[in-house]
Design an enzyme around this catalytic site. Structure first.
Site, PDB file in Angstrom:
ATOM      1  N   ASP A   1      79.887 -29.644 -43.980  1.00  0.00           N
ATOM      2  CA  ASP A   1      81.294 -28.743 -43.636  1.00  0.00           C
ATOM      3  C   ASP A   1      82.158 -29.577 -42.995  1.00  0.00           C
ATOM      4  O   ASP A   1      81.897 -30.837 -42.613  1.00  0.00           O
ATOM      5  CB  ASP A   1      80.681 -27.098 -42.900  1.00  0.00           C
ATOM      6  CG  ASP A   1      81.698 -26.190 -43.780  1.00  0.00           C
ATOM      7  OD1 ASP A   1      82.991 -26.139 -43.484  1.00  0.00           O
ATOM      8  OD2 ASP A   1      81.023 -25.310 -44.189  1.00  0.00           O
TER       9      ASP A   1
ATOM     10  N   HIS B   1      86.077 -27.394 -47.351  1.00  0.00           N
ATOM     11  CA  HIS B   1      85.089 -27.372 -46.398  1.00  0.00           C
ATOM     12  C   HIS B   1      84.715 -28.924 -46.245  1.00  0.00           C
ATOM     13  O   HIS B   1      83.494 -29.290 -46.145  1.00  0.00           O
ATOM     14  CB  HIS B   1      83.833 -26.461 -46.676  1.00  0.00           C
ATOM     15  CG  HIS B   1      84.140 -25.211 -46.162  1.00  0.00           C
ATOM     16  ND1 HIS B   1      84.528 -24.895 -45.085  1.00  0.00           N
ATOM     17  CD2 HIS B   1      84.415 -24.016 -46.898  1.00  0.00           C
ATOM     18  CE1 HIS B   1      84.833 -23.238 -44.627  1.00  0.00           C
ATOM     19  NE2 HIS B   1      84.698 -22.998 -46.086  1.00  0.00           N
TER      20      HIS B   1
ATOM     21  N   GLU C   1      86.072 -20.882 -50.819  1.00  0.00           N
ATOM     22  CA  GLU C   1      87.291 -21.140 -49.655  1.00  0.00           C
ATOM     23  C   GLU C   1      87.805 -22.441 -49.911  1.00  0.00           C
ATOM     24  O   GLU C   1      88.280 -23.246 -48.742  1.00  0.00           O
ATOM     25  CB  GLU C   1      86.727 -21.124 -48.173  1.00  0.00           C
ATOM     26  CG  GLU C   1      86.142 -19.621 -47.997  1.00  0.00           C
ATOM     27  CD  GLU C   1      85.482 -19.468 -46.745  1.00  0.00           C
ATOM     28  OE1 GLU C   1      85.698 -18.186 -46.177  1.00  0.00           O
ATOM     29  OE2 GLU C   1      85.165 -20.177 -46.088  1.00  0.00           O
TER      30      GLU C   1
HETATM   31  C1  ACM Z   1      81.186 -18.337 -47.187  1.00  0.00           C
HETATM   32  O1  ACM Z   1      80.945 -17.374 -46.369  1.00  0.00           O
HETATM   33  N1  ACM Z   1      82.150 -18.894 -47.135  1.00  0.00           N
HETATM   34  C2  ACM Z   1      80.270 -18.535 -48.415  1.00  0.00           C
END
Ligand code: ACM
Length: 545
Positions: free
Chosen positions: A190, A261, A329
């Site tokens: 991440d 991410h 995201e």
């Molecule tokens: C997530 O909670 N962004 C998969």
């Protein structure tokens, strides 16, 4: 008060997850002693070894190899064509009489679950690692026929936001196996950390596996701890974790989260980022803030090649059919601000920057397919065309699952408002870093994995569900214990047991018995009365919704 081994009420057995069918012969029991043997055929030998290793330390009993059925725990993998009722690929039958215990299943996985149930039927001291009691090691006389409702019974551990040392991962595997879960989804990368050694690209861990400091509590408080955090798994660590899980019938599903991410990868190799976009700093560092950040991979072919290199090593390490690529995201701002990304979008004849997300997903799906694997992604991947066979994890509620299942794709349910175990457990302001809405034990228990909007045939695409343990605010194994337990025990029942038997009052009575096992194991679960003083985090304030 019940006498050990004497059952007045089924809930006194404290079985979690609740078996499908159970009969108890009142007041009869089988007692394990120094003469009790393990009678295993060749296909049962591995489960017998696990059982001996599990029951031996606390009981001090040798449980030698021998022949039953008298004074024996007998394990048999049966031929499905000859058994009276099909037990299914993970089902089992456990028959305990006054003279012995018989564990039968069509697979070693089923047999393993029979062994886990047998362990729960013993006094809770059996969950310790050394003898503190001389018994009696009584097992009530029961007949249990059991099989899981779903084939995907998972837990996600986010080891990227806070690294969980290998030893703690192995312990967590034992805990989820005990609750008959069979998937460990490891969120390995991440913005705030890259936790997997990649031989071809060593800076991913040399640079990407640690950050300067971490936020203390919700990002809106702008508090930081001023303390480096890091850690990663070597490839040998991963081989050990995967093998340890496999021996407990758990598949480790790895996730490399891209193209958003990706901050830790970009810190390690800045040329993977959008260097011509004003949002990328000249010297990017591993993120020290939580949230949706502008750390997005660029659109170059060389970056896709980098990912192919990474996934080549991932598939070598993880035998899982499903391989996670994230896809969640991902802001498109950095691509819109990058002349080079715009050029690639035009060359590929993509309609807009957003389409780059699906371009990545499609290319990675092709690469995984070439390895005989299937792409597993967050429900944002449904916003575009889904690659053939892609499996969708529905987290923004259940909409993603409905969309994907109606399009003929398999889905896994993990809606954030019900099974995100980083959300606060009560309204108590003393909850550690309370975020999200309240997701109480009872709220988790009432989770139903199959969305009502699906037809029966569409519902056939629901592989199962997983609970997700995101760790922005869970910085240690102790904190994982507090957030995961006992809610994970409730979740386990939603994916294993028959939904028609769902009764929270009964579950709560069984949990009271089950907590003695968690105590014996040293699990620091949340007490029904709320956090203990040392489980609160006044230094790391939350932001409840
Ligand atoms: C997530 O909670 N962004 C998969």
């Amino acid at each position: 008060m019940t006498t050990p081994g004497v059952i007045d009420d089924l809930s006194d057995l404290g079985l979690i997850p609740e078996p499908q069918e159970i009969d108890v012969a009142v007041r009869l029991r089988f007692t394990l002693t120094a003469t009790t043997v393990l009678d295993a055929d060749e296909r049962s030998a591995e489960v017998a070894a696990w059982l001996r290793g599990t029951l031996g330390p606390a009981t001090g009993l040798p449980l030698r190899d021998g022949h039953g059925p008298a004074d024996a725990i007998t394990l048999r993998v049966t031929d499905p064509t000859t058994s009276t009722a099909s037990l299914g690929p993970e089902g089992y039958r456990l028959t305990v009489t006054t003279t012995g215990a018989l564990l039968e299943a069509e697979t070693t996985a089923g047999l393993f679950y029979a062994a886990q149930t047998l362990r729960m039927l013993l006094p809770s001291a059996v969950f310790r690692r050394a003898p503190i009691s001389s018994g009696p090691w009584d097992v009530p006389a029961v007949t249990i026929t059991d099989r899981p409702r779903f084939g995907w019974r998972g837990a996600l551990l986010d080891v990227a936001r806070h690294f969980l040392p290998k030893q703690d991962v192995l312990r967590f595997i034992d805990l989820i196996a005990q609750h008959k879960l069979n998937v460990l989804h490891l969120h390995l990368t991440d913005d705030q950390g890259w936790r997997l050694e990649i031989r071809r690209h060593p800076r991913l861990t040399e640079v990407g596996s640690w950050r300067r400091e971490s936020p203390l509590g919700d990002r809106r408080h702008q508090r930081f701890d001023g303390r480096p955090h890091g850690g990663y798994y070597t490839q040998d660590d991963i081989r050990e974790i995967v093998a340890y899980a496999a021996a407990r019938h758990i598949t480790v599903v790895p996730e490399i989260d891209v193209p958003g991410h990706a901050g830790a990868a970009i810190a390690a190799y800045p040329h993977l980022g959008n260097t011509d976009s004003p949002s990328q700093p000249d010297q990017p560092e591993v993120a020290t803030r939580w949230g949706i950040l502008d750390n997005v991979l660029n659109a170059e072919e060389s970056t896709l090649q980098f990912l192919r290199d990474v996934f080549d090593e991932v598939v070598e390490l993880f035998p899982s059919k499903h391989i996670g690529v994230g896809g969640d995201e991902c802001p498109t701002g950095p691509w819109e601000a990058s002349p080079r990304a715009k050029q690639r979008i035009a060359e590929r004849e993509l309609p807009d920057a957003d389409a780059l997300r699906f371009w990545y997903v499609a290319r990675l799906a092709e690469h995984l397919a070439a390895h005989g694997r299937v792409l597993y992604g967050w429900d944002e991947i449904c916003d575009g065309e889904l690659p053939p066979d892609a499996v969708v994890a529905s987290w923004r509620g259940i909409t993603g699952a409905i969309t994907a299942a109606k399009r003929g794709h398999d889905v896994v349910l993990c809606p954030e408002d019900q099974v995100y175990l980083d959300w606060r457990q009560s309204d108590d302001p003393g909850e550690p870093t309370p975020i999200g809405k309240v997701s109480s034990l009872e709220h988790v228990y009432t989770f139903e994995p199959i969305p009502a909007a699906l037809s029966e045939s569409e519902a056939g695409h629901v592989l199962g569900a997983q609970c997700n343990i995101w760790t922005e605010h869970i910085d240690s194994a102790r904190a994982v214990d507090y957030m995961a337990f006992p809610r994970l025990t409730a979740f386990a029942e939603t994916v294993w047991s028959d939904s028609r038997d769902r009764d929270f009052g009964d579950f709560a009575r069984r949990l009271a018995v089950h907590e003695r096992r968690l105590d014996a194991l040293g699990v620091e679960y949340r007490r029904a009365s709320g956090p203990l003083p040392w489980q609160s985090r006044p230094d790391a304030p939350g932001w409840p919704r």
